[in-house]
Scaffold this motif. Structure first.
Motif, PDB file in Angstrom:
ATOM      1  N   ASN A  95     -58.485 -70.545 -16.614  1.00 46.97           N
ATOM      2  CA  ASN A  95     -57.334 -71.281 -17.151  1.00 46.97           C
ATOM      3  C   ASN A  95     -56.587 -70.440 -18.180  1.00 46.97           C
ATOM      4  OD1 ASN A  95     -57.366 -73.674 -15.711  1.00 46.97           O
ATOM      5  ND2 ASN A  95     -58.759 -74.705 -17.131  1.00 46.97           N
ATOM      6  N   ARG A  96     -57.336 -69.781 -19.053  1.00 46.38           N
ATOM      7  CA  ARG A  96     -56.706 -68.936 -20.065  1.00 46.38           C
ATOM      8  C   ARG A  96     -56.045 -67.730 -19.399  1.00 46.38           C
ATOM      9  NH1 ARG A  96     -59.125 -67.972 -26.099  1.00 46.38           N
ATOM     10  NH2 ARG A  96     -58.265 -70.079 -26.317  1.00 46.38           N
ATOM     11  N   ALA A  97     -56.693 -67.171 -18.396  1.00 45.84           N
ATOM     12  CA  ALA A  97     -56.092 -66.052 -17.662  1.00 45.84           C
ATOM     13  C   ALA A  97     -54.797 -66.483 -16.980  1.00 45.84           C
ATOM     14  CB  ALA A  97     -57.083 -65.506 -16.636  1.00 45.84           C
ATOM     15  N   LYS A  98     -54.825 -67.674 -16.373  1.00 48.40           N
ATOM     16  CA  LYS A  98     -53.626 -68.187 -15.702  1.00 48.40           C
ATOM     17  C   LYS A  98     -52.474 -68.351 -16.690  1.00 48.40           C
ATOM     18  CE  LYS A  98     -51.821 -72.113 -13.056  1.00 48.40           C
ATOM     19  NZ  LYS A  98     -52.124 -73.454 -12.486  1.00 48.40           N
ATOM     20  N   SER A  99     -52.772 -68.805 -17.910  1.00 48.48           N
ATOM     21  CA  SER A  99     -51.727 -68.995 -18.912  1.00 48.48           C
ATOM     22  C   SER A  99     -51.062 -67.684 -19.301  1.00 48.48           C
ATOM     23  CB  SER A  99     -52.302 -69.685 -20.152  1.00 48.48           C
ATOM     24  OG  SER A  99     -53.120 -68.804 -20.908  1.00 48.48           O
ATOM     25  N   LEU A 100     -51.761 -66.570 -19.072  1.00 51.87           N
ATOM     26  CA  LEU A 100     -51.196 -65.246 -19.338  1.00 51.87           C
ATOM     27  C   LEU A 100     -50.414 -64.695 -18.146  1.00 51.87           C
ATOM     28  CD1 LEU A 100     -54.184 -63.453 -21.131  1.00 51.87           C
ATOM     29  CD2 LEU A 100     -52.039 -64.204 -22.175  1.00 51.87           C
ATOM     30  N   GLY A 101     -50.549 -65.341 -16.992  1.00 45.59           N
ATOM     31  CA  GLY A 101     -49.930 -64.822 -15.784  1.00 45.59           C
ATOM     32  C   GLY A 101     -50.778 -63.780 -15.079  1.00 45.59           C
ATOM     33  N   VAL A 102     -52.082 -63.764 -15.368  1.00 48.53           N
ATOM     34  CA  VAL A 102     -53.005 -62.804 -14.753  1.00 48.53           C
ATOM     35  C   VAL A 102     -53.092 -63.044 -13.250  1.00 48.53           C
ATOM     36  CG1 VAL A 102     -55.447 -62.134 -14.608  1.00 48.53           C
ATOM     37  CG2 VAL A 102     -54.352 -62.452 -16.848  1.00 48.53           C
ATOM     38  N   GLN A 103     -53.070 -61.951 -12.483  1.00 44.83           N
ATOM     39  CA  GLN A 103     -53.182 -62.049 -11.030  1.00 44.83           C
ATOM     40  C   GLN A 103     -54.535 -61.578 -10.501  1.00 44.83           C
ATOM     41  OE1 GLN A 103     -49.659 -60.568  -8.926  1.00 44.83           O
ATOM     42  NE2 GLN A 103     -48.506 -60.713 -10.836  1.00 44.83           N
ATOM     43  N   TYR A 104     -55.184 -60.667 -11.248  1.00 47.82           N
ATOM     44  CA  TYR A 104     -56.493 -60.163 -10.848  1.00 47.82           C
ATOM     45  C   TYR A 104     -57.451 -60.243 -12.022  1.00 47.82           C
ATOM     46  CZ  TYR A 104     -54.112 -58.090  -6.818  1.00 47.82           C
ATOM     47  OH  TYR A 104     -53.379 -57.904  -5.679  1.00 47.82           O
ATOM     48  N   VAL A 105     -58.670 -60.685 -11.758  1.00 49.72           N
ATOM     49  CA  VAL A 105     -59.742 -60.668 -12.750  1.00 49.72           C
ATOM     50  C   VAL A 105     -60.873 -59.803 -12.200  1.00 49.72           C
ATOM     51  CG1 VAL A 105     -61.532 -62.019 -13.904  1.00 49.72           C
ATOM     52  CG2 VAL A 105     -59.182 -62.864 -13.837  1.00 49.72           C
ATOM     53  N   VAL A 106     -61.269 -58.812 -12.982  1.00 46.65           N
ATOM     54  CA  VAL A 106     -62.269 -57.836 -12.548  1.00 46.65           C
ATOM     55  C   VAL A 106     -63.677 -58.349 -12.824  1.00 46.65           C
ATOM     56  CG1 VAL A 106     -63.148 -55.496 -12.896  1.00 46.65           C
ATOM     57  CG2 VAL A 106     -60.673 -55.926 -12.936  1.00 46.65           C
ATOM     58  N   PHE A 107     -64.481 -58.386 -11.785  1.00 48.34           N
ATOM     59  CA  PHE A 107     -65.869 -58.807 -11.903  1.00 48.34           C
ATOM     60  C   PHE A 107     -66.772 -57.581 -11.855  1.00 48.34           C
ATOM     61  CE2 PHE A 107     -69.674 -60.807  -9.598  1.00 48.34           C
ATOM     62  CZ  PHE A 107     -70.298 -61.141 -10.790  1.00 48.34           C
ATOM     63  N   GLY A 108     -66.946 -56.972 -13.035  1.00 49.87           N
ATOM     64  CA  GLY A 108     -67.914 -55.910 -13.198  1.00 49.87           C
ATOM     65  C   GLY A 108     -69.115 -56.519 -13.897  1.00 49.87           C
ATOM     66  N   SER A 109     -68.912 -56.794 -15.210  1.00 44.38           N
ATOM     67  CA  SER A 109     -69.878 -57.601 -15.985  1.00 44.38           C
ATOM     68  C   SER A 109     -71.319 -57.155 -15.747  1.00 44.38           C
ATOM     69  CB  SER A 109     -69.707 -59.086 -15.645  1.00 44.38           C
ATOM     70  OG  SER A 109     -68.371 -59.501 -15.821  1.00 44.38           O
ATOM     71  N   GLY A 110     -71.580 -55.870 -16.012  1.00 36.94           N
ATOM     72  CA  GLY A 110     -72.881 -55.299 -15.703  1.00 36.94           C
ATOM     73  C   GLY A 110     -74.056 -55.995 -16.360  1.00 36.94           C
ATOM     74  N   LYS A 111     -73.933 -56.321 -17.651  1.00 33.72           N
ATOM     75  CA  LYS A 111     -75.051 -56.970 -18.355  1.00 33.72           C
ATOM     76  C   LYS A 111     -75.314 -58.367 -17.798  1.00 33.72           C
ATOM     77  CE  LYS A 111     -74.601 -54.511 -22.745  1.00 33.72           C
ATOM     78  NZ  LYS A 111     -74.349 -54.645 -24.208  1.00 33.72           N
ATOM     79  N   ALA A 112     -74.241 -59.083 -17.463  1.00 35.08           N
ATOM     80  CA  ALA A 112     -74.398 -60.461 -16.983  1.00 35.08           C
ATOM     81  C   ALA A 112     -75.047 -60.514 -15.608  1.00 35.08           C
ATOM     82  CB  ALA A 112     -73.038 -61.156 -16.952  1.00 35.08           C
ATOM     83  N   LYS A 113     -74.705 -59.562 -14.741  1.00 30.19           N
ATOM     84  CA  LYS A 113     -75.243 -59.637 -13.381  1.00 30.19           C
ATOM     85  C   LYS A 113     -76.448 -58.738 -13.134  1.00 30.19           C
ATOM     86  CE  LYS A 113     -72.441 -56.412 -10.549  1.00 30.19           C
ATOM     87  NZ  LYS A 113     -71.359 -55.825 -11.372  1.00 30.19           N
ATOM     88  N   TYR A 114     -76.879 -57.995 -14.164  1.00 32.14           N
ATOM     89  CA  TYR A 114     -78.066 -57.145 -14.037  1.00 32.14           C
ATOM     90  C   TYR A 114     -79.276 -57.993 -13.621  1.00 32.14           C
ATOM     91  CZ  TYR A 114     -81.445 -53.483 -15.196  1.00 32.14           C
ATOM     92  OH  TYR A 114     -82.436 -52.534 -15.128  1.00 32.14           O
ATOM     93  N   VAL A 115     -79.928 -57.581 -12.566  1.00 33.44           N
ATOM     94  CA  VAL A 115     -81.087 -58.326 -12.077  1.00 33.44           C
ATOM     95  C   VAL A 115     -82.290 -57.984 -12.956  1.00 33.44           C
ATOM     96  CG1 VAL A 115     -82.597 -58.783 -10.117  1.00 33.44           C
ATOM     97  CG2 VAL A 115     -80.168 -58.281  -9.730  1.00 33.44           C
ATOM     98  N   PRO A 116     -82.911 -58.984 -13.592  1.00 33.07           N
ATOM     99  CA  PRO A 116     -84.018 -58.715 -14.517  1.00 33.07           C
ATOM    100  C   PRO A 116     -85.178 -58.002 -13.843  1.00 33.07           C
ATOM    101  CG  PRO A 116     -83.249 -60.994 -14.723  1.00 33.07           C
ATOM    102  CD  PRO A 116     -82.580 -60.421 -13.507  1.00 33.07           C
ATOM    103  N   ASP A 117     -85.896 -57.205 -14.619  1.00 34.66           N
ATOM    104  CA  ASP A 117     -87.077 -56.503 -14.115  1.00 34.66           C
ATOM    105  C   ASP A 117     -88.074 -57.511 -13.543  1.00 34.66           C
ATOM    106  OD1 ASP A 117     -85.967 -54.169 -15.014  1.00 34.66           O
ATOM    107  OD2 ASP A 117     -87.150 -54.083 -16.865  1.00 34.66           O
ATOM    108  N   GLY A 118     -88.590 -57.198 -12.357  1.00 32.72           N
ATOM    109  CA  GLY A 118     -89.559 -58.064 -11.714  1.00 32.72           C
ATOM    110  C   GLY A 118     -88.954 -59.131 -10.826  1.00 32.72           C
TER     111      GLY A 118
END
Length: 268
Positions: A95-118
């Motif tokens: 919603n906040r991105a839309k209010s800026l007129g953003v067209q692309y949002v990059v999904f890198g987010s390495g720490k968030a999607k890092y698969v935990p050990d084990g």
């Protein structure tokens, strides 16, 4: 073709967005700015209006892309995934991105999607597939496309190549989920350009660029193996956006030099 910069890479203020460099970005002739969504979400509504909205209006620059979708504090893989918390964040952030007129949002987010050990990597991968299947329709409803960013192994143990990013987009199978290629990560992972040539027409929607020697702003066309990369982009008819996502100690100088390299490489 449009050209921009990811200002969070050179942020010096406490908000960590890099918005303090917007004036120089505009003066250098860039078409848009790429700002970090997770850091923007840390701002109060008044801070958002003052630091971001007012500055974009002052310099007549659009934030057409946001990188850094998720903060590292939100777990996307493993045993501690809270789907309700994730989707609440997704709705508020987009919603906040839309209010800026953003067209692309990059999904890198390495720490968030890092698969935990084990935790099984394939199980973590399937968690990301299911998450993006939920995010795709939300993004579409706001006129936004999510672009998956492959990251080098030092930053994340999941989705390290453009080829893997395309596999993920294919498994999600939603028109608002596509892929980014980052020249720095691609070079570090030694991924062959044939992957970009084979899948780029279908999946590529955004590009990040940096000199792989130090992940800094490009200074000359000869300092790294840039030319074959740009040749493939032209061969597949890529005409969306390229953002410099790099470090520099002197943005005032580096910004203009980098823009000239990008334009000359794509136009010649």
């Amino acid at each position: 073709m449009k050209y921009g910069c990811c200002l969070n890479m050179i942020a010096s203020k406490s908000d960590k967005t890099g918005i303090e460099h917007l004036r120089r970005l505009a003066m250098s002739g860039y078409d848009y700015v790429e700002l970090p969504l997770a850091e923007i979400m840390d701002l109060s509504e008044s801070q958002f209006n003052t630091l971001i909205i007012d500055e974009l209006e002052r310099y007549n620059i659009q934030c057409e892309v946001c990188n850094n979708f998720f903060p590292g504090t939100i777990r996307l893989t493993g045993h501690d995934v809270d789907c309700q918390r994730i989707m609440d964040y997704v709705n508020r952030a987009l919603n906040r991105a839309k209010s800026l007129g953003v067209q692309y949002v990059v999904f890198g987010s390495g720490k968030a999607k890092y698969v935990p050990d084990g935790y099984p990597l394939e199980k973590g991968y399937l968690q990301i597939v299911e998450l993006l299947k939920l995010i795709g329709p939300v993004a579409e409803s706001k006129g936004i496309t999510i672009v998956i960013e492959p990251l080098r192994k030092e930053e994340c143990n999941l989705i390290n190549t453009f080829e893997e990013g395309c596999r993920l987009a294919s498994d999600v199978n939603h028109k608002s989920v596509r892929v980014l290629v980052d020249f720095y990560h691609m070079t570090i992972e030694k991924e062959p350009l044939i992957h970009l040539e084979q899948k780029g027409r279908e999946y590529l929607r955004h590009v990040h660029f940096a000199n792989p020697n130090g992940r800094v702003y490009p200074g000359t066309l000869q300092e790294a193996d840039y030319i074959p990369f740009f040749q493939v982009l032209k061969k597949i008819g890529y005409n969306h956006r390229i953002s410099c996502e790099a470090y520099t100690d002197n943005y005032d100088i580096s910004a203009g030099i980098a823009l000239n390299i990008l334009k000359n490489s794509m136009n010649n």
